[in-house]
Design an enzyme around this catalytic site. Sequence first.
Site, PDB file in Angstrom:
ATOM      1  N   CYS A 155       4.105  16.927 -51.105  1.00 48.37           N
ATOM      2  CA  CYS A 155       3.183  16.803 -49.970  1.00 48.37           C
ATOM      3  C   CYS A 155       3.115  18.150 -49.263  1.00 48.37           C
ATOM      4  O   CYS A 155       3.614  19.162 -49.769  1.00 48.37           O
ATOM      5  CB  CYS A 155       3.615  15.699 -49.023  1.00 48.37           C
ATOM      6  SG  CYS A 155       5.156  16.025 -48.133  1.00 48.37           S
ATOM      7  N   ALA A 156       2.514  18.194 -48.097  1.00 44.57           N
ATOM      8  CA  ALA A 156       2.324  19.471 -47.404  1.00 44.57           C
ATOM      9  C   ALA A 156       3.628  20.046 -46.873  1.00 44.57           C
ATOM     10  O   ALA A 156       3.911  21.242 -47.044  1.00 44.57           O
ATOM     11  CB  ALA A 156       1.326  19.306 -46.266  1.00 44.57           C
TER      12      ALA A 156
END
Length: 375
Positions: free
Chosen positions: A71-72
Site C-alpha cells: 500500500c502507500a
Amino acid sequence: MLTAMTAKEAAKKVLSKEDLFILDVRNEDAYKDWKIEGENVKSINVPYFDLLDGVDGILDQLPKENVLVVCAKEGSSMFVAGELVEAGIKNVSYLEGGMKAWSEYLEPVKVGDLSNGGALYQFVRIGKGCLSYLIESDGKAMIIDSARTIDAYLDFAKENKLSIIHAADTHLHADHISGGRKIAEAAGAQYWLPPKDAEEVTFDYNKLVEGTELQIGQTTVQVQPLYSPGHTIGSTSFIIDDQYLLTGDILFVESIGRPDLAGKAEDWVSDLRNTLYSRYKELSDDLMVLPAHFGTMSEIGENGLVAARLGDLFAKNAGLNVEDEAEFRKLVTENLPPQPNAYLEIRQTNMGKIQPNEEEQREMEIGPNRCAVHG
C-alpha cells in the site's frame, strides 16, 4: 505466517529476478501510474476499501503462498496481509513503509574498478528509476546526482572508510530533490553545479564548467569537453578514468532526454541534438554509458547494473538514429509523456527557493520518473 518485507529485501528479489507475487491495495489510479515491476513480478490491484468486508472474494486470484501486500504507507497492507493469513494463505508479508519506502530505497551496485585504484559504484533507486554514483579512490569519494535521502551514501562511505570530498549534480533536477547540498554539509564536501542551471539558486556552490578537473584520490573526473545541454541548458556530462561516461538525463540506455521540463522544449531541441549527434559522436565508442535514470526494467542488467557501451547505443537506441532534423524536433517536442509529479516545486526546491518539510518532499517525489523520450 505474517512478516514485514523491507524495501531492500523486495529490491533484491526484483533485481535477482526472483518470483514475486504482489497484491497492491492502493487505489486504481495510483496503481496504474506507478507500481513495483520486474521480469518475474506479477501483481494484481484490489483497492483496500474493497477488502474491508473480507478477502474471500479474491482468494481465487492469489497463489496459496508467498504473497506480498503493498500500500502507500504500510497500514492498509498490514491489515489486508493479516486477513490473508486468517484465510489460510501461507508466507504472507507486507511491504514495510509501503510505496514511500520503495520510492526511497537505494541499492549500491559496483560498476567496475578504476585504473589507478579505487572503484565506481552505481546506486540504483529502483522504485523511482533514478541512478546516482559514488567514485572512490585512496580513501576519498565523490557523489554525483545524489538522491534526496543521503544515508545510503554516508553509510557506504563510513563502512568503507571513505571521506566524501565532492558532491555534484549534472544538472538542476526536475524529477527528484537533490541530496547534493545535504551531503556536502554533512561530510564537509564541496558542492558543484553547472552555472547555467544555477542562475536562480539561492545558495553558494562551485561552478561546474568545461575545463574543470576534479581529483578524487588518484582519479581525475574529467568534465571537459562535455558541456552537454539539451535536457537543461547547463547539463554537463562526466568522463571518469577514460572508461565511463556519466550522461545525466541526456542519454539513457533505451531512450534520450526530454528538453521541456523548464518550459523550453523548442529552444533546447537544437542543443539536445548537437549533444547527442555531434559531441557524443566524437567520443570513444568503448565508453560505458552510465545514465541518471532508467525507464523500464529491461534496462537493468543481470547484476542489477544499468549501463551500455556508447557504440552499441549509437547502433540500437532509436533516439540516436533520427536522421531528419525536423523529425527529431517533432519527436522531442510532441507526444511527450506526462511531466513528473510536482516538477515545478521540485525545481524550486533544488534552487533553494522553497523549503518543504520532509513529508512534503516525500509526497513531491512519489511516482515514476518521466525524463525520457522514446523513439
